[in-house]
Design a protein around this motif. Structure first.
Motif, PDB file in Angstrom:
ATOM      1  N   GLU A   1      86.203  39.693  93.286  1.00  0.00           N
ATOM      2  CA  GLU A   1      87.604  40.103  93.161  1.00  0.00           C
ATOM      3  C   GLU A   1      88.050  40.301  91.719  1.00  0.00           C
ATOM      4  OE1 GLU A   1      89.554  40.927  95.531  1.00  0.00           O
ATOM      5  OE2 GLU A   1      88.612  40.116  97.333  1.00  0.00           O
TER       6      GLU A   1
ATOM      7  N   SER B   1      86.450  36.112  97.051  1.00  0.00           N
ATOM      8  CA  SER B   1      87.169  35.931  98.315  1.00  0.00           C
ATOM      9  C   SER B   1      86.163  35.858  99.449  1.00  0.00           C
ATOM     10  CB  SER B   1      88.165  37.061  98.554  1.00  0.00           C
ATOM     11  OG  SER B   1      87.497  38.290  98.776  1.00  0.00           O
TER      12      SER B   1
ATOM     13  N   SER C   1      94.632  41.833 100.651  1.00  0.00           N
ATOM     14  CA  SER C   1      93.869  41.762  99.399  1.00  0.00           C
ATOM     15  C   SER C   1      94.527  40.781  98.444  1.00  0.00           C
ATOM     16  CB  SER C   1      93.778  43.145  98.744  1.00  0.00           C
ATOM     17  OG  SER C   1      95.079  43.644  98.460  1.00  0.00           O
TER      18      SER C   1
END
Length: 531
Positions: free
Chosen positions: A97, A111, A151
């Protein structure tokens, strides 16, 4: 010869020499300290500054499917450490990420979706780039079938004292988007967190920016739209309604500050907030009856008192808009005006950078960026292919002084286009140094004379990336007067490398600009010391 005459002659000579030296160094070119030309160990993704003369470089090595991330540590332009970054969180394969430097340590963000939840982790490395055994779980949210997966995004406060994670979960059908955040200090103590849903349908809002302030508050800025009553084939389905700033904290919940930018739609903006919650916004606006960019605006407001302290607008006049246009473009614009299709206008500009100076003034920069898709068909076999053209053109820079007055607005003309590559060598890097704001970008040798001066603004050649014609431009603007200067900075036929401004990194805390350049399978990194 008398003593008086000797002294007069010496004084005049000294003054002439001093004046000449001062003129030659009025726009002194920044010096670059270069490292060695080294073999590339993968594709560079980030240059992450640490302390003075110290930075990290994160690269992707190997193929797209079976590659890996690799990080190196550099001190005084020499590599002093290296390690492979494993994308694993709690024995589970994770998604990359991002990466950053937090409290002097290199960290990677990962993640992982499992057990009906999405988890966001921070993996810390020590000074020798050895991975710490324990990985830190920063945030978690539930996965809901009524919403998309969502996200994460990492953010830091401008003073570096706070950082946080923000997540967005897009809704499906009539379900509104959800947002969440968690703010930490450098001791990993949670100082603010929350989840919320904005009071708008997803199709009727557009987020401009998330901000963690220097006091650790979290803000989100967005534009609200309404459904258009004009239903024609080519008109937009929505119309601009308002600009909102939301502050979210445990004590006050969701606070909404609705701003009126003189009734004008905001195209893009940047924002900052100090410890006293004095909020500053600056950006681009358009007119309701135009599709292009009309000018730049500025607002300073006190969120505690919920009032505007200062504001200003600078509309682009026609001479500024058409500056650098070819005769053909001017004739086309005149025909459109005669046909009742509107006056000349600027279009497709994006905010690139905003610098808040110590005296309270602001330097803003924007760039014209757009993509054109051209289809090539073969009727014999009923097939077609698309060509993507990436345009990075003129830069617009402006200054707002401490009283909220626009001191100057300048246009720096450039023409950069590439095909099917995303424009890796295009765009620019800007930085403030020694009373001037500088811009570095790839250009064409033909745009400069033998002395390195910008030769003919009426005949601008497109940027060229070949060894024979590539040049690196250095444009600078005097912050006090607005005087613009443009010279040749580097020549590829002499430096033997091609700079990539998108991968440069400015670090005002250490007073350095890190420059990245490539030559085939090799790379060279340099540092410019800021004053």
């Amino acid at each position: 010869m008398s003593t008086t005459r000797i002294l007069l002659t010496f004084t005049l000579g000294f003054l002439c020499a001093f004046f000449s030296f001062s003129q030659e160094n009025k726009h002194a070119t920044p010096d670059i300290e270069w490292g060695e030309l080294m073999r590339k160990n993968g594709q560079l993704r980030y240059l992450l500054p640490d302390d003075q003369n110290s930075f990290y470089a994160l690269r992707w090595s190997g193929s797209r499917l079976f590659g890996y991330y690799n990080v190196t540590k550099h001190e005084n332009l020499k590599m002093v450490g290296e390690t492979k970054v494993k994308l694993v969180a709690n024995r589970s394969i994770a998604n990359f990420e991002g990466a950053s430097v937090v409290n002097g340590k290199f960290v990677v963000f990962l993640s992982d979706k499992r057990e009906g939840k999405n988890h966001f982790y921070m993996q810390e490395f020590d000074e020798d780039l050895q991975k710490k055994e324990d990985i830190t779980l920063l945030a978690t949210y539930e996965l809901d079938r009524k919403q998309k997966a969502g996200s994460f995004e990492f953010k830091k406060s401008p003073n570096g004292k706070y950082f946080g994670v923000i997540w967005e979960i897009p809704g499906k059908k009539d379900v509104r988007d959800s947002y969440g955040f968690k703010i930490f200090d450098l001791n990993m103590q949670v100082i603010n967190e929350g989840e919320y849903k904005l009071p708008f349908d997803p199709d009727l809002s557009s987020i401009h920016e998330h901000l963690i302030s220097n006091s650790g508050d979290y803000f989100i800025c967005l534009s609200e739209f309404k459904k258009s009553e004009r239903r024609t084939l080519f008109s937009s389905k929505t119309e601009y309604k308002a600009l909102h700033i939301y502050r979210i904290n445990d004590d006050l919940g969701l606070q909404d500050f609705t701003l009126d930018v003189d009734g004008r739609p905001v195209v893009a903006l940047a924002m900052s907030a100090n410890e006293q919650n004095v909020f500053t916004l600056t950006g681009i606006y358009s007119n309701n009856d135009q599709s292009g960019v009309a000018g730049v605006f500025y607002q300073k407001l006190d969120l505690n008192e919920e009032k505007v302290i200062q504001e200003g607008f600078q509309e682009f006049d026609e001479s500024f808009i058409t500056q650098g246009w070819s005769e053909r473009s001017l004739r086309r614009a005149e025909r459109r005006r005669n046909q009742g299709k509107g006056d000349p206008e600027l279009f497709s500009y994006t905010m690139r950078d905003v610098t808040f100076l110590d005296d309270g003034s602001i330097i803003g920069t924007m760039e014209q960026y757009y993509v054109q898709v051209r289809s090539n068909g073969d009727g014999r076999i009923d097939q077609s292919s698309n060509m993507y053209y990436y345009y990075y053109n003129d830069i617009i820079a402006y200054k707002i002084d401490s009283t909220g007055t626009f001191s100057w607005v300048k246009k720096i003309e450039k023409d950069q286009v590439s095909v099917n590559d995303g424009g890796p060598y295009s765009s620019f890097e800007s930085f403030v140094n020694n009373g001037r704001v500088y811009f570095i970008f790839n250009d064409n040798q033909e745009n400069y004379d033998e002395s390195g001066n910008f030769s003919d603004p009426e005949r601008l050649y497109s940027a060229n990336y070949s060894k024979r014609k590539n040049a690196v431009a250095l444009a600078s603007i005097d912050i006090e007067t607005g005087d613009l200067d443009r010279t040749l900075f580097l020549e590829r036929k002499k430096s033997n490398t091609l700079v990539i401004p998108k991968l440069f990194s400015v670090n005002y805390q250490s007073g350095e600009l890190i420059i990245y350049s490539v030559a085939g399978r090799k790379e060279k990194i340099g540092i410019v010391k800021l004053k």
